[in-house]
Each structure stands twice: as structure tokens, then as C-alpha cells.
Enzyme design. Structure first.
Site, PDB file in Angstrom:
ATOM      1  N   GLY A  76     -13.188  77.685 -20.482  1.00 50.12           N
ATOM      2  CA  GLY A  76     -12.134  77.255 -21.371  1.00 50.12           C
ATOM      3  C   GLY A  76     -12.380  76.058 -21.827  1.00 50.12           C
ATOM      4  O   GLY A  76     -13.408  75.271 -21.370  1.00 50.12           O
ATOM      5  N   GLN A  81     -11.187  67.694 -25.015  1.00 48.96           N
ATOM      6  CA  GLN A  81     -12.345  67.253 -24.183  1.00 48.96           C
ATOM      7  C   GLN A  81     -13.679  66.844 -25.056  1.00 48.96           C
ATOM      8  O   GLN A  81     -14.616  66.445 -24.376  1.00 48.96           O
ATOM      9  CB  GLN A  81     -12.653  68.414 -23.113  1.00 48.96           C
ATOM     10  CG  GLN A  81     -11.731  68.835 -22.224  1.00 48.96           C
ATOM     11  CD  GLN A  81     -11.944  69.993 -21.367  1.00 48.96           C
ATOM     12  OE1 GLN A  81     -11.644  71.250 -21.906  1.00 48.96           O
ATOM     13  NE2 GLN A  81     -12.776  70.024 -20.404  1.00 48.96           N
ATOM     14  N   CYS A 141     -13.119  72.282 -14.102  1.00 48.47           N
ATOM     15  CA  CYS A 141     -13.061  71.682 -15.272  1.00 48.47           C
ATOM     16  C   CYS A 141     -14.470  71.294 -15.844  1.00 48.47           C
ATOM     17  O   CYS A 141     -14.766  70.478 -15.111  1.00 48.47           O
ATOM     18  CB  CYS A 141     -11.960  70.578 -15.198  1.00 48.47           C
ATOM     19  SG  CYS A 141     -11.660  69.911 -17.198  1.00 48.47           S
ATOM     20  N   LEU A 142     -14.576  71.326 -17.250  1.00 46.91           N
ATOM     21  CA  LEU A 142     -15.984  70.754 -17.512  1.00 46.91           C
ATOM     22  C   LEU A 142     -15.873  69.349 -17.810  1.00 46.91           C
ATOM     23  O   LEU A 142     -17.029  68.541 -17.608  1.00 46.91           O
ATOM     24  CB  LEU A 142     -16.478  71.405 -18.870  1.00 46.91           C
ATOM     25  CG  LEU A 142     -16.679  73.167 -18.932  1.00 46.91           C
ATOM     26  CD1 LEU A 142     -16.816  73.420 -20.184  1.00 46.91           C
ATOM     27  CD2 LEU A 142     -17.576  73.243 -18.151  1.00 46.91           C
ATOM     28  N   HIS A 182      -4.174  75.858 -18.072  1.00 42.85           N
ATOM     29  CA  HIS A 182      -5.189  74.428 -17.865  1.00 42.85           C
ATOM     30  C   HIS A 182      -5.625  73.667 -19.108  1.00 42.85           C
ATOM     31  O   HIS A 182      -5.604  72.705 -19.183  1.00 42.85           O
ATOM     32  CB  HIS A 182      -6.360  74.993 -17.200  1.00 42.85           C
ATOM     33  CG  HIS A 182      -7.661  74.041 -16.677  1.00 42.85           C
ATOM     34  ND1 HIS A 182      -7.866  73.934 -15.698  1.00 42.85           N
ATOM     35  CD2 HIS A 182      -8.144  73.393 -17.739  1.00 42.85           C
ATOM     36  CE1 HIS A 182      -8.801  72.943 -15.616  1.00 42.85           C
ATOM     37  NE2 HIS A 182      -9.161  72.597 -16.897  1.00 42.85           N
ATOM     38  N   GLU A 183      -5.921  74.721 -20.227  1.00 40.79           N
ATOM     39  CA  GLU A 183      -6.654  74.217 -21.263  1.00 40.79           C
ATOM     40  C   GLU A 183      -5.462  73.530 -22.245  1.00 40.79           C
ATOM     41  O   GLU A 183      -5.382  72.397 -22.724  1.00 40.79           O
ATOM     42  CB  GLU A 183      -7.256  75.213 -22.191  1.00 40.79           C
ATOM     43  CG  GLU A 183      -8.404  75.938 -21.627  1.00 40.79           C
ATOM     44  CD  GLU A 183      -9.271  74.730 -21.063  1.00 40.79           C
ATOM     45  OE1 GLU A 183      -9.542  73.812 -21.610  1.00 40.79           O
ATOM     46  OE2 GLU A 183      -9.988  75.302 -20.070  1.00 40.79           O
ATOM     47  N   HIS A 221      -4.647  69.954 -21.015  1.00 40.43           N
ATOM     48  CA  HIS A 221      -5.655  69.052 -21.757  1.00 40.43           C
ATOM     49  C   HIS A 221      -5.135  68.162 -23.082  1.00 40.43           C
ATOM     50  O   HIS A 221      -5.186  67.042 -23.188  1.00 40.43           O
ATOM     51  CB  HIS A 221      -7.070  69.487 -22.070  1.00 40.43           C
ATOM     52  CG  HIS A 221      -8.017  69.815 -20.884  1.00 40.43           C
ATOM     53  ND1 HIS A 221      -8.455  68.540 -20.319  1.00 40.43           N
ATOM     54  CD2 HIS A 221      -8.700  70.830 -20.299  1.00 40.43           C
ATOM     55  CE1 HIS A 221      -9.171  68.929 -19.362  1.00 40.43           C
ATOM     56  NE2 HIS A 221      -9.136  70.504 -19.509  1.00 40.43           N
TER      57      HIS A 221
HETATM   58 NI    NI Z   1     -10.461  71.474 -18.131  1.00 39.54          NI
END
Ligand code: NI
Length: 165
Positions: A46, A51, A91-92, A133-134, A137
Site C-alpha cells: 500500500g 508518502q 510501512c514503506l 493504514h493508508e 497516512h
Molecule cells: Ni504506511
């Protein structure tokens, strides 16, 4: 298509609240394609526009092993239907750290797709967690916010050290 640079915690830009997309233009569609390419390359399941330093309410998700079931969600809203689940999240923007987080299990998602059409579907399990989660953000919230302050500061220190090295 192009791969985009992913911001890393504790970059303050990750804390910015995203604003709604007024119209799904070809530029938005192109951004979604770039976000998917960036997510698959990372690799991740995701990615939120926040991000990649675009503070618009856009997320992409694909939890399939085959990388061929992408969701593009523009202006997503989530309604919790019930249940709870606990899963290890990463998470990236917080590379290398994985921690247990508790979230709702079943959710209903309303959003526009990458062509601007309304979509509505229910999700549970990993897909549900990933979408929650996304969407966090977009509010400037990260999964580390669900951890203890001690754990969060430990992760921050390690990432800051790694960036300087
Ligand atoms: Ni994330």
C-alpha cells in the site's frame, strides 16, 4: 510512468493532513499509476500520496501475491462494520520495522476510482488493515503512533541514525 521518492519517518511532511481531490483529472490518474509502480518496486502492499509528498486524498493498495489486484482509492471514507484484528504492520515510510497493531476487521469503503467513478466495497483481513493504514497516512497518522512512546522514540532514533550514516 515513474518511481517516486518515499518520505521516511520522522519527516514532518508525513504529518500533513491531505486535502480532498476536487476532480479526477488525467494528472491524478498519472499520479496513481506512478504510485502503483513505486509501491510494487519497493515492494509494498500500500502507498498513500502523502508518502510521496503529494498531500491529496489518494491511496493505492494491492495485497495480492500476483500484483494484479490494485485498488486506487480517491477521497476514501471508511465505515467500521465490526470485529477486531491484530496484525504485524510495516510501512514503506518506516523501513525495517514491524509491530503488532490492533484495528477493525470488517470495514465498508467508499471512494472514487482512478477514472473518477464511485466505488463501494466491503473488506476484511489484510485488505482491511492495509486500507485503514493508508487512510491514516492521509490524516498524518503513522502506524508507530499506535505503539508506546518508548518504542516510537526507539524507532525514530534508529531511522535518524541510519539516514545520517
Ligand atoms: Ni504506511
Amino acid at each position: 510512468m515513474a518511481q517516486l521518492n518515499i518520505l521516511e519517518f520522522p519527516d514532518p511532511r508525513l504529518r500533513q493532513r491531505a486535502s480532498p481531490v476536487e476532480r479526477v483529472t488525467p494528472r491524478v490518474t498519472a499520479l496513481i499509476d506512478d504510485m502503483l509502480e513505486t509501491m510494487y518496486a519497493a515492494p509494498g502492499v500500500g502507498l498513500a500520496a502523502s508518502q510521496v509528498d503529494v498531500h491529496k486524498r489518494i491511496v493505492v493498495v494491492d495485497v495480492s501475491d500476483s500484483h494484479d489486484q490494485p485498488y486506487a482509492l480517491v477521497n476514501p471514507t471508511i465505515e467500521v462494520l465490526g470485529g477486531l484484528q491484530q496484525r504485524e504492520e510495516g510501512c514503506l515510510s518506516v523501513p525495517g520495522f514491524f509491530e503488532q497493531v490492533e484495528r477493525a476487521d470488517r470495514i465498508r469503503v467508499l471512494a472514487l476510482d482512478k477514472l473518477g467513478n464511485a466505488q463501494e466495497f466491503d473488506a476484511d483481513g489484510l485488505l482491511s488493515v492495509c486500507i485503514q493504514h493508508e487512510c491514516d497516512h492521509l490524516e498524518g497518522r503513522l502506524f508507530v503512533d499506535y505503539l508506546t512512546a518508548l518504542k516510537r522514540s526507539h524507532i525514530r532514533k534508529k531511522l535518524v541514525k541510519r539516514t545520517r550514516a
